[in-house]
Design a protein around this motif. Sequence first.
Motif, PDB file in Angstrom:
ATOM      1  N   SER A  54       0.838  -1.187   0.000  1.00 35.20           N
ATOM      2  CA  SER A  54       0.000   0.000   0.000  1.00 35.20           C
ATOM      3  C   SER A  54       0.876   1.239   0.000  1.00 35.20           C
ATOM      4  N   VAL A  55       0.213   2.391  -0.016  1.00 38.65           N
ATOM      5  CA  VAL A  55       0.923   3.648  -0.207  1.00 38.65           C
ATOM      6  C   VAL A  55       1.626   4.100   1.071  1.00 38.65           C
ATOM      7  N   LEU A  56       2.547   5.028   0.885  1.00 37.10           N
ATOM      8  CA  LEU A  56       3.168   5.746   1.993  1.00 37.10           C
ATOM      9  C   LEU A  56       2.637   7.169   1.978  1.00 37.10           C
ATOM     10  N   ALA A  57       2.081   7.612   3.092  1.00 37.11           N
ATOM     11  CA  ALA A  57       1.604   8.983   3.239  1.00 37.11           C
ATOM     12  C   ALA A  57       2.479   9.684   4.265  1.00 37.11           C
ATOM     13  N   VAL A  58       2.951  10.874   3.941  1.00 39.32           N
ATOM     14  CA  VAL A  58       3.841  11.627   4.826  1.00 39.32           C
ATOM     15  C   VAL A  58       3.230  12.985   5.113  1.00 39.32           C
ATOM     16  N   LYS A  59       3.102  13.341   6.400  1.00 43.96           N
ATOM     17  CA  LYS A  59       2.624  14.663   6.778  1.00 43.96           C
ATOM     18  C   LYS A  59       3.783  15.653   6.658  1.00 43.96           C
ATOM     19  N   GLN A 118      -9.309   5.462   2.472  1.00 44.12           N
ATOM     20  CA  GLN A 118      -9.516   5.069   1.074  1.00 44.12           C
ATOM     21  C   GLN A 118      -8.450   4.090   0.597  1.00 44.12           C
ATOM     22  N   PHE A 119      -7.342   4.002   1.332  1.00 36.17           N
ATOM     23  CA  PHE A 119      -6.255   3.085   0.969  1.00 36.17           C
ATOM     24  C   PHE A 119      -6.300   1.834   1.851  1.00 36.17           C
ATOM     25  N   ASP A 120      -5.718   0.755   1.349  1.00 36.16           N
ATOM     26  CA  ASP A 120      -5.695  -0.513   2.072  1.00 36.16           C
ATOM     27  C   ASP A 120      -4.483  -0.546   3.000  1.00 36.16           C
ATOM     28  N   GLU A 121      -4.698  -0.226   4.275  1.00 40.33           N
ATOM     29  CA  GLU A 121      -3.660  -0.200   5.301  1.00 40.33           C
ATOM     30  C   GLU A 121      -2.409   0.567   4.859  1.00 40.33           C
ATOM     31  N   PRO A 122      -2.546   1.864   4.632  1.00 41.36           N
ATOM     32  CA  PRO A 122      -1.385   2.672   4.245  1.00 41.36           C
ATOM     33  C   PRO A 122      -0.401   2.828   5.399  1.00 41.36           C
ATOM     34  N   VAL A 137      -5.326   6.732  16.515  1.00 39.56           N
ATOM     35  CA  VAL A 137      -4.245   6.411  15.593  1.00 39.56           C
ATOM     36  C   VAL A 137      -3.829   4.953  15.746  1.00 39.56           C
ATOM     37  N   ARG A 138      -3.737   4.493  16.989  1.00 43.23           N
ATOM     38  CA  ARG A 138      -3.294   3.120  17.238  1.00 43.23           C
ATOM     39  C   ARG A 138      -4.266   2.089  16.691  1.00 43.23           C
ATOM     40  N   ARG A 139      -5.540   2.439  16.647  1.00 39.80           N
ATOM     41  CA  ARG A 139      -6.556   1.476  16.227  1.00 39.80           C
ATOM     42  C   ARG A 139      -7.023   1.677  14.779  1.00 39.80           C
ATOM     43  N   ALA A 140      -6.544   2.710  14.139  1.00 40.73           N
ATOM     44  CA  ALA A 140      -6.935   2.957  12.749  1.00 40.73           C
ATOM     45  C   ALA A 140      -6.346   1.890  11.829  1.00 40.73           C
ATOM     46  N   PRO A 141      -6.988   1.606  10.700  1.00 35.08           N
ATOM     47  CA  PRO A 141      -6.473   0.599   9.765  1.00 35.08           C
ATOM     48  C   PRO A 141      -5.313   1.134   8.934  1.00 35.08           C
ATOM     49  N   LEU A 142      -4.225   1.463   9.601  1.00 34.64           N
ATOM     50  CA  LEU A 142      -3.013   1.941   8.940  1.00 34.64           C
ATOM     51  C   LEU A 142      -1.805   1.571   9.780  1.00 34.64           C
ATOM     52  N   ARG A 143      -0.625   1.700   9.186  1.00 40.82           N
ATOM     53  CA  ARG A 143       0.642   1.496   9.911  1.00 40.82           C
ATOM     54  C   ARG A 143       1.172   2.861  10.318  1.00 40.82           C
ATOM     55  N   LEU A 183      -3.038   3.214  -5.594  1.00 42.49           N
ATOM     56  CA  LEU A 183      -3.686   4.531  -5.520  1.00 42.49           C
ATOM     57  C   LEU A 183      -5.193   4.370  -5.658  1.00 42.49           C
ATOM     58  N   THR A 184      -5.830   3.872  -4.623  1.00 41.41           N
ATOM     59  CA  THR A 184      -7.273   3.651  -4.638  1.00 41.41           C
ATOM     60  C   THR A 184      -8.014   4.936  -4.260  1.00 41.41           C
ATOM     61  N   THR A 185      -7.701   5.998  -4.989  1.00 34.77           N
ATOM     62  CA  THR A 185      -8.262   7.316  -4.719  1.00 34.77           C
ATOM     63  C   THR A 185      -9.610   7.536  -5.399  1.00 34.77           C
TER      64      THR A 185
END
Length: 322
Positions: A54-59, A118-122, A137-143, A183-185
Motif C-alpha cells: 500500500s501507499v506511503l503517506a507523509v505529513k 480510502q487506501f488498504d492499510e497505508p 491512531v493506534r486502532r486505525a487501519p493503517l501502519r 492509488l485507490t483514490t
Amino acid sequence: MGHRARPRRAAWAAALVAATLTASLTSGCTRHGPADDGRGPGPGKSSARSSGHSVLAVKIDNVGPARPQTGIGAADVVYVEQVEGGLSRLMAVFATTLPKAVGPVRSARESDLELLRQFDEPTLAFSGVQHKLLPLVRRAPLRAESPDEAADAYYRGTGKPAPHNLYVRPGELLPSAPGKAALTTGFRYGPAPSGGGTPETARTVRYPSARFTFRWSAARERWLVSMDGTPAETTDGGRLAPATVVVQHVRIRSSQYHDRLGNSTPYTETVGSGKAEVLRDGRSFDATWSRPAATDGTTFTAPDGSPVDFADGQVWVVLAPR
C-alpha cells in the motif's frame, strides 16, 4: 478498490467511539513521540518494514521556516489541508516512486485518519499526535510510523531550526514502491473533457493565514505552485508543478482537539459530496465530488454526469473551505 478487511473496519469504528469517550475524560495535550518538540528519536528503536503493498503517506510541514521542502515532487498525490491558526499542512502520498528523503515531517491530525481510509492499510509517516488522539491512531487501519516506532527511518537535517528539520527515509519504511494500483483514490486519468471548461491562467486558494496560487505554464504543461506569494520549490527537484490541480470545496469544522496554545484543531470532512474545480491543460472544469463512505475513493463528475479525467502526472487536491 481492492479487498478490505471488514472485521478490522468494524473494530476501528468501535475504537473511534471508545477513544472519543476517553478523550472527553482525559486532560492535557502532550505529543505522541519525542520528535514534534524538536528532540531526536528515542534510543533503541528501529523500523519494522511494511510489506509494501500500500501507499506511503507523509505529513509535511508547510510554514515558512520549513520551506523549501524535500521529496514532494515525487509524490503521486499531494493533499493540502487547513490546520490551527488558519495555516496549512500537506500530506504527500507515494505509490510509484519512493524518494531518498521526504520532509520536513510534522504531526498528524484527526482528519488524516478519515482521508487515509480510502487506501488498504497505508503507512503513515508523521512526527507525533496529540495524546488524546493517540488511541484513534493506534486502532486505525493503517501502519503508524512516527519516530517512536521507526527511529532508524528518521533524521534531523541541518539548515532549519527544530521542529522544522525532521526528515524520513521512505526506503526504511517500505521495501519498494507499491505501484499505481495502490492509488485507490477513485481518480480517473485520461483526455480532458471534449466540451466545457474555461481558459484559466492562474487560480488562487486562500486559507485564513495561507494562500496557494497555481499558474499555468504552457511550455511545461504544468501548474506552477506558489505558496504565500513565493514560488514553491524543493531541495531535490526544483519547482513544484503538478499536472492537475483539484480545488475541492469541503466543510471544515472544529474538532474536539486543541493544540498546545489552545487553538481548536480544524476537522476537514472528506466524506460526502460538494463542488469542485478541476484544473488541467490550462483550463478549469466545474465538477461535483462524491465520496459516499470513508473506504471509498473520491469521484469527480461534470455537470452532465460524465466523469472528469485528470492529466497524467502529479495531482494536488486543495481541500478548500466552502
